[in-house]
Every structure is written in C-alpha cells, then in structure tokens.
Design a protein around this motif. Structure first.
Motif, PDB file in Angstrom:
ATOM      1  N   LEU A 156       0.862  -1.180   0.000  1.00 47.11           N
ATOM      2  CA  LEU A 156       0.000   0.000   0.000  1.00 47.11           C
ATOM      3  C   LEU A 156       0.898   1.230   0.000  1.00 47.11           C
ATOM      4  O   LEU A 156       1.546   1.527   1.009  1.00 47.11           O
ATOM      5  N   PRO A 157       0.970   1.961  -1.130  1.00 46.31           N
ATOM      6  CA  PRO A 157       1.918   3.078  -1.247  1.00 46.31           C
ATOM      7  C   PRO A 157       1.398   4.353  -0.587  1.00 46.31           C
ATOM      8  O   PRO A 157       0.208   4.662  -0.637  1.00 46.31           O
ATOM      9  N   CYS A 158       2.328   5.088   0.023  1.00 42.93           N
ATOM     10  CA  CYS A 158       2.003   6.403   0.582  1.00 42.93           C
ATOM     11  C   CYS A 158       3.308   7.190   0.716  1.00 42.93           C
ATOM     12  O   CYS A 158       4.202   6.798   1.478  1.00 42.93           O
ATOM     13  N   SER A 159       3.420   8.290  -0.021  1.00 48.38           N
ATOM     14  CA  SER A 159       4.617   9.145   0.032  1.00 48.38           C
ATOM     15  C   SER A 159       4.247  10.497   0.633  1.00 48.38           C
ATOM     16  O   SER A 159       3.084  10.918   0.581  1.00 48.38           O
ATOM     17  N   PHE A 160       5.263  11.183   1.174  1.00 44.84           N
ATOM     18  CA  PHE A 160       5.007  12.503   1.756  1.00 44.84           C
ATOM     19  C   PHE A 160       6.245  13.373   1.591  1.00 44.84           C
ATOM     20  O   PHE A 160       7.367  12.881   1.403  1.00 44.84           O
ATOM     21  N   THR A 161       6.014  14.684   1.639  1.00 42.92           N
ATOM     22  CA  THR A 161       7.103  15.661   1.633  1.00 42.92           C
ATOM     23  C   THR A 161       6.924  16.592   2.823  1.00 42.92           C
ATOM     24  O   THR A 161       5.788  16.936   3.192  1.00 42.92           O
ATOM     25  N   THR A 162       8.041  16.985   3.420  1.00 45.47           N
ATOM     26  CA  THR A 162       8.021  17.882   4.572  1.00 45.47           C
ATOM     27  C   THR A 162       9.300  18.705   4.582  1.00 45.47           C
ATOM     28  O   THR A 162      10.329  18.284   4.025  1.00 45.47           O
ATOM     29  N   THR A 163       9.245  19.840   5.201  1.00 41.66           N
ATOM     30  CA  THR A 163      10.422  20.715   5.290  1.00 41.66           C
ATOM     31  C   THR A 163      10.999  20.738   6.701  1.00 41.66           C
ATOM     32  O   THR A 163      11.914  21.498   6.985  1.00 41.66           O
ATOM     33  N   PRO A 215      11.988   6.164   7.837  1.00 37.03           N
ATOM     34  CA  PRO A 215      10.997   7.239   7.957  1.00 37.03           C
ATOM     35  C   PRO A 215      10.813   8.050   6.679  1.00 37.03           C
ATOM     36  O   PRO A 215      10.119   9.055   6.711  1.00 37.03           O
ATOM     37  N   TRP A 216      11.433   7.619   5.580  1.00 35.95           N
ATOM     38  CA  TRP A 216      11.373   8.441   4.367  1.00 35.95           C
ATOM     39  C   TRP A 216      10.086   8.233   3.587  1.00 35.95           C
ATOM     40  O   TRP A 216       9.677   9.111   2.819  1.00 35.95           O
ATOM     41  N   LYS A 217       9.470   7.099   3.762  1.00 34.81           N
ATOM     42  CA  LYS A 217       8.192   6.811   3.096  1.00 34.81           C
ATOM     43  C   LYS A 217       7.223   6.217   4.109  1.00 34.81           C
ATOM     44  O   LYS A 217       7.644   5.629   5.112  1.00 34.81           O
ATOM     45  N   ALA A 218       5.939   6.328   3.799  1.00 33.26           N
ATOM     46  CA  ALA A 218       4.913   5.774   4.691  1.00 33.26           C
ATOM     47  C   ALA A 218       4.300   4.494   4.116  1.00 33.26           C
ATOM     48  O   ALA A 218       3.261   4.029   4.599  1.00 33.26           O
ATOM     49  N   ASP A 219       4.947   3.897   3.096  1.00 27.51           N
ATOM     50  CA  ASP A 219       4.424   2.664   2.507  1.00 27.51           C
ATOM     51  C   ASP A 219       4.325   1.564   3.569  1.00 27.51           C
ATOM     52  O   ASP A 219       5.184   1.451   4.451  1.00 27.51           O
TER      53      ASP A 219
END
Length: 298
Positions: free
Chosen positions: A43-50, A98-102
């Motif tokens: 189950l894929p889930c990506s995110f971006t944060t600063t 912690p780089w992806k939420a997959d």
C-alpha cells in the motif's frame, strides 16, 4: 552597504515565512489496489516535509467493507516507535520508514478489504496534517456451492433445484445447466446475491439426468451436482389386476379353511357317536350279569 544589508534581511524573512505555514503533503500513486486472498500487497504512501523527522507521526486506518462504521487503526509510527493493531500482528509493517509511509500487508484476507487512510503529521509544521485515501479490494474465489432439490419426481410432478454459495469476491455468478444428454442452460431465479433456484414443472422421463450448478467469478469456478431420476407410476389397470389376484387368493384360503373345519367337526361327531354306543353296550352287560349269577346258584 546598508541597502545590501536591508535586501538580505528581507530575503531571509521571505524565505522563512512560507516554511512556517507549509503543511505535510501526502500522495498515493495508486488509489485503487487489488490483491488475491493469501498474497501480499504493498500500500503506497509518500510525503514531503520541510521539517526534520524527529517528531514524525504516521497513522494508517482501515474502514472495512464489512463494517465501514467501525474503522480500526492498522499501524502507527510515532517518534520512532511502531505499533500494530493486535488483529494484524505479524502481517503488517512499514517498508521505507521514515522516508516513506508505505506499508506491506501479508497473507491477505477478505476482512482486509476496505478504505485505507494514510495520515502524516510532522510537528512543528503548523499546516493541516496530510491525508490520502486508498481502496483495497481482496479477491476471493467462490466457496463450494451447495445443491439441493425438492418436489415430486414422478411423471407429471414438479421439482425445484436450488443452489447457494457462502462467499466469494467479486460476488460469484450462479448458473444451472442440464449436462445430459446435451448441455442446456436453465433460466435461474435469484434469491439475493448468493443463492438461486430453478423450477421444472410437469417432469417426464426426459427430465432425468445430471444437473450442475456453477459459481464463478474472475478467479475460479466451483460446482455441485444433482442426479435427477424421474419414475413412471404403475398403471391403474395393473393395480386392479393385482388387487383381484389378492382377493381371489384370500377367498381360496378362506374356503379351504372352512372345508377343513367342517371335516374336522364331522369327524369329531362320528367319534363321539362311536364312543357313546360302546359305553351303552358295556352298561347292558353289567346290568344283566347279577340275574345270570342267581340262576347259577338255584
């Protein structure tokens, strides 16, 4: 120099203002995923944060198709710790934390199907937390259908063939066929999604044969069978002849019994008369014996 310093200060301020209001952005590459029961699925889930990931928080939730009003918390990543739902213990896990939420889900079951939400929050970012939705469909082969029949299987009767299946996703399609001597598709009446029946009126000897109910979806087909035998009742004339024979036999036996009874009574009467005559003769002999004895002494 003073102008340059003022321009630099304004630039630094402009750079930091948007960063303080930027929210985590979440994206899902495939919002609809299918898997065959028993296989694993990503189950894929990506995110971006600063913001640094020291306080990263990720939550996966599931609203099952079977009970959408009672969602469960599938797995959580919070400050470096992973917490799984007890019902999924050993079957679910993060793959790129912690780089992806997959997450990966192993040994999938029908109860895993539903709407998943990937929720990412990374304080101290002050924007709204990132949320995306994913629909997981777990494909399940049809279970073995159950075939039954009821009715009258003599010529002219009516028979109902029924078939039901307990499970399968997508919902199995039910069909009835007569297999012998040639394959014929029978019109089926559905009773809900998982059961159907066929009614055959005025059955004849040609109705006899092998019938099959099949439950099919995109994964597999399962079948059950009924072997129907229609019989012809005995003709009424034959029944009358049989009754006449039985009646004649009964009368013969009765007459024979009467003849034997009369013969026995007749014989018993003759024996009684003989016995009476014998007793009378003996009586007479005894009665005249004293007279004869007197004469002998005179």
């Amino acid at each position: 120099m003073g102008c340059y310093g003022g321009w630099l200060l304004r630039t630094v301020c402009l750079c930091f203002i948007p960063l303080g209001n930027t929210a985590v952005k979440v994206s899902i590459s495939d919002p609809s995923v299918e898997v065959v029961q028993g296989d694993f699925v990503l189950l894929p889930c990506s995110f971006t944060t600063t913001t640094p990931l020291t306080r990263l928080n990720i939550i996966w939730t599931l609203a099952p198709f079977s009970s959408p009003m009672t969602p469960i918390q599938v797995i959580v990543y919070d400050h470096g710790q992973v917490i799984e739902d007890p019902s999924l213990l050993g079957r679910v896990g993060f793959t790129g934390i912690p780089w992806k939420a997959d997450i990966v889900l192993n040994d999938t079951r029908g109860s895993d199907a539903g709407v998943y939400h990937c929720v990412v929050n990374n304080p101290p970012e002050t924007g709204e937390q990132g949320v995306e939705e994913l629909v997981l469909d777990v494909l399940v082969p049809p279970s073995l259908p159950v075939c039954q029949w009821e009715g009258v299987v003599e010529v002219g009767g009516r028979v109902t063939l029924s078939c039901s299946v307990a499970g399968g996703r997508p919902t199995p399609e039910l069909q009835w066929h007569k297999m012998e001597p040639e394959r014929i598709t029978l019109p089926i009446n559905m009773d809900g999604d998982m059961s159907g029946w066929v009614q055959i009126a005025n059955v004849s000897s040609q109705t006899s044969g092998l019938y099959r109910c099949s439950a099919s979806n995109k994964l597999h087909t399962q079948s059950c069978y009924i072997n129907l035998s229609v019989y012809t009742p005995a003709p009424a004339a034959s029944t009358g002849i049989l009754q006449g024979v039985l009646l004649s036999l009964s009368m013969s036996l009765l007459l024979t019994a009467l003849v034997l009874l009369l013969a026995w009574l007749r014989r018993s009467g003759q024996d009684g008369r003989r016995r009476g005559a014998s007793e009378e003769s003996c009586y007479n002999e005894i009665r005249y014996t004293p007279s004869l004895m007197k004469r002998s002494f005179v």
